[in-house]
Design an enzyme around this catalytic site. Structure first.
Site, PDB file in Angstrom:
ATOM      1  N   ARG A 310       0.806  -1.240   0.000  1.00  0.00           N
ATOM      2  CA  ARG A 310       0.000   0.000   0.000  1.00  0.00           C
ATOM      3  C   ARG A 310       0.831   1.279   0.000  1.00  0.00           C
ATOM      4  NH1 ARG A 310      -2.980   1.523   3.525  1.00  0.00           N
ATOM      5  NH2 ARG A 310      -4.584   2.370   2.186  1.00  0.00           N
ATOM      6  N   CYS A 342      14.827  -5.066  -4.230  1.00  0.00           N
ATOM      7  CA  CYS A 342      15.682  -4.272  -5.110  1.00  0.00           C
ATOM      8  C   CYS A 342      14.864  -3.344  -5.995  1.00  0.00           C
ATOM      9  CB  CYS A 342      16.561  -5.198  -5.947  1.00  0.00           C
ATOM     10  SG  CYS A 342      17.658  -6.136  -4.892  1.00  0.00           S
ATOM     11  N   GLU A 343      14.228  -2.386  -5.354  1.00  0.00           N
ATOM     12  CA  GLU A 343      13.448  -1.339  -6.015  1.00  0.00           C
ATOM     13  C   GLU A 343      13.549  -0.103  -5.131  1.00  0.00           C
ATOM     14  OE1 GLU A 343      11.699  -1.547  -8.849  1.00  0.00           O
ATOM     15  OE2 GLU A 343      11.645  -3.724  -9.139  1.00  0.00           O
ATOM     16  N   TYR A 371      -6.083  -5.203   2.826  1.00  0.00           N
ATOM     17  CA  TYR A 371      -5.262  -4.941   1.642  1.00  0.00           C
ATOM     18  C   TYR A 371      -3.767  -5.056   1.963  1.00  0.00           C
ATOM     19  CZ  TYR A 371      -9.861  -3.338   0.289  1.00  0.00           C
ATOM     20  OH  TYR A 371     -11.213  -3.289   0.070  1.00  0.00           O
TER      21      TYR A 371
HETATM   22  C1  LIG Z   1     -13.526  -3.205  -2.619  1.00  0.00           C
HETATM   23  C2  LIG Z   1     -15.002  -3.253  -2.602  1.00  0.00           C
HETATM   24  C3  LIG Z   1     -15.705  -3.126  -1.411  1.00  0.00           C
HETATM   25  C4  LIG Z   1     -15.033  -2.895  -0.080  1.00  0.00           C
HETATM   26  O1  LIG Z   1     -14.407  -1.664  -0.001  1.00  0.00           O
HETATM   27  P1  LIG Z   1     -13.805  -1.199   1.392  1.00  0.00           P
HETATM   28  O2  LIG Z   1     -13.295   0.158   1.113  1.00  0.00           O
HETATM   29  O3  LIG Z   1     -12.750  -2.157   1.764  1.00  0.00           O
HETATM   30  O4  LIG Z   1     -14.936  -1.193   2.366  1.00  0.00           O
HETATM   31  C5  LIG Z   1     -17.069  -3.227  -1.449  1.00  0.00           C
HETATM   32  N1  LIG Z   1     -17.728  -3.429  -2.618  1.00  0.00           N
HETATM   33  C6  LIG Z   1     -17.087  -3.541  -3.795  1.00  0.00           C
HETATM   34  C7  LIG Z   1     -17.867  -3.767  -5.026  1.00  0.00           C
HETATM   35  C8  LIG Z   1     -15.699  -3.456  -3.825  1.00  0.00           C
HETATM   36  O5  LIG Z   1     -15.069  -3.570  -4.990  1.00  0.00           O
END
Ligand SMILES: *Cc1c(COP(=O)(O)O)cnc(C)c1O
Length: 424
Positions: A310, A342-343, A371
């Site tokens: 992230r 290595c980046e 994530y």
């Molecule tokens: C990624 C996603 C979510 C969840 O999003 P968050 O920000 O993690 O709550 C819900 N619905 C759809 C269709 C998504 O693609």
């Protein structure tokens, strides 16, 4: 109670010292607090009942995490056949699963339809037609919600906005009525609802309000044309605190839902991902070395961008806490916290004020439960890191660190190469 806090100077999940987990499983490692996931789920339940909570499992698809949420009553929002099968494996019934995603293949649609899935959120006219064709062929009726693009700017990071008309997601809300009319004449379809998801990490209610207004307006239009809209899927996006953000107020969100859409008499679905698991996880890492150059202090850790990406793809901020609480009056100095990959982009933080750290010290990257592990790769030949779940005073490895042998197991050297030998 915060999921991770210092006890006697040692960062802990509930009563479990994270240093004990690091000693047992090694670093890097993800650690999740089951109690924190449960508390977050209860918060949704309390605020939004009787809405269906379909956990957006792309945030964290670990089987134990899914099982925990399934046990609390959660359904799932899946975006691939892999996630769908994982949800089923965790004990989430197909009647509690919705399938989202802009590029479902025919094989994915068929697997979902054959299982009796609750709902497929279609994102385009061709997808609606494919669903009709496949459902008719296998003798099923596809329960479909049309994901609309409400053309609302969620005001979040560009990379995680999904509801602007230039984003790839959904059907333009202006085109939904025509598609509903077309779908009414197609076999195998039950067009049951509207879905919307405008982005992730929203801190502000206003974009939701604008999106829900569009949805409500559309429902009235569609009903006037004879459509039977019985379910609204309001998506996810509930923001959390990484640095200094205000988490999206759930009570305010619930009030907004009541004001804007509850009166339509539809069953409601919400799809929280990040909010359920993000604050409930940390990534543990060990300092490999501290390198002072004329320009910078580099704290080099054993976690890399392949383990937690992230910061590199979103410029995201994760708090970095030493597992041993810094002594009172510790001198904080800026450091770049980098991984071994290595980046140049393998950098978790730039010029971050940090207390003194030395090789061997342990740190935690906070709010890493969403994530994090799911986005990991094995770049640079680095095995995926283990995942650990803490419940009360115990912890369990819920995904093991693969061995190097296991990392090689799927690869084959073709005969013509094997025959040439490795002996030069
Ligand atoms: C990624 C996603 C979510 C969840 O999003 P968050 O920000 O993690 O709550 C819900 N619905 C759809 C269709 C998504 O693609």
């Amino acid at each position: 109670m915060r999921p991770f806090d210092y006890i006697d100077g040692s960062l802990a999940a509930g009563p479990v010292r994270l240093a004990d987990i690091a000693a047992a499983v090694g670093t890097p490692a993800y650690v999740y607090s089951a109690d924190a996931v449960e508390a977050a789920y209860r918060e949704f339940e309390t605020a939004l009942a009787p809405a269906r909570i379909c956990y957006a499992m792309k945030a964290n698809g670990n089987l134990a995490v899914l099982r925990l949420l399934a046990g609390l009553g959660a359904g799932a929002d899946v975006v691939s056949e892999g996630e769908f099968r994982r949800a089923l494996a965790a004990g989430i019934a197909p009647e509690r699963i919705v399938f989202s995603g802009v590029g479902k293949t025919e094989a994915e649609m068929e697997a979902a339809l054959a299982s009796g899935i609750l709902q497929i959120n279609a994102e385009s006219a061709p997808e609606v037609r494919s669903l009709s064709r496949i459902a008719a062929r296998i003798g099923r009726t596809a329960s479909v919600a049309l994901r609309i693009n409400p053309d609302v700017d969620a005001g979040t990071l560009d990379q995680i906005s999904t509801g602007r008309k230039t984003d790839k997601f959904g059907v333009a809300w202006t085109e939904a009525p025509a598609l509903f009319r077309e779908a009414a004449g197609l076999p195998g379809l039950s067009m049951e609802g509207i879905a919307v998801h405008i982005g992730s990490q929203l801190g502000d209610l206003d974009p939701y309000r604008r999106a829900f207004r569009r949805v409500a307006e559309l429902v009235r239009t569609l009903r006037a044309e004879g459509a039977r809209i019985r379910r609204l899927d309001l998506g996810g996006g509930f923001g959390i605190r990484y640095r200094d953000e205000t988490p999206l107020p759930l009570a305010g969100y619930a009030a907004l839902v009541r004001e804007e859409v509850a009166g339509l008499g539809c069953e409601l679905v919400v799809e929280p991902g990040r909010r359920l698991v993000g604050p409930a996880g940390v990534l543990l890492a060990r300092v490999v070395a501290v390198k002072e150059t004329p320009a910078r202090r580099f704290v080099i850790v054993d976690a890399g961008m392949n383990d937690l990406v992230r910061p590199m793809i979103y410029g995201a901020w994760h708090d970095i806490l030493p597992l041993d609480a810094p002594p009172a009056g510790a001198h904080y100095r800026p450091a770049d916290v980098v991984g071994p990959v290595c980046e140049t982009t393998d950098k978790f933080a730039e010029q971050r004020p940090l207390p003194p750290l030395a090789a061997g010290d342990l740190v935690a990257f906070c709010e890493a439960g969403a994530y994090g592990a799911v986005m990991a790769s094995t770049y640079n030949g680095r095995p995926l890191v283990p995942e650990v779940l803490v419940r009360g005073g115990r912890f369990d490895v819920v995904r093991a660190r693969p061995t190097f042998e296991e990392s090689l197991a799927l690869e084959r050297v073709p005969d013509w190469l094997a025959a040439s030998g490795g002996d030069g």
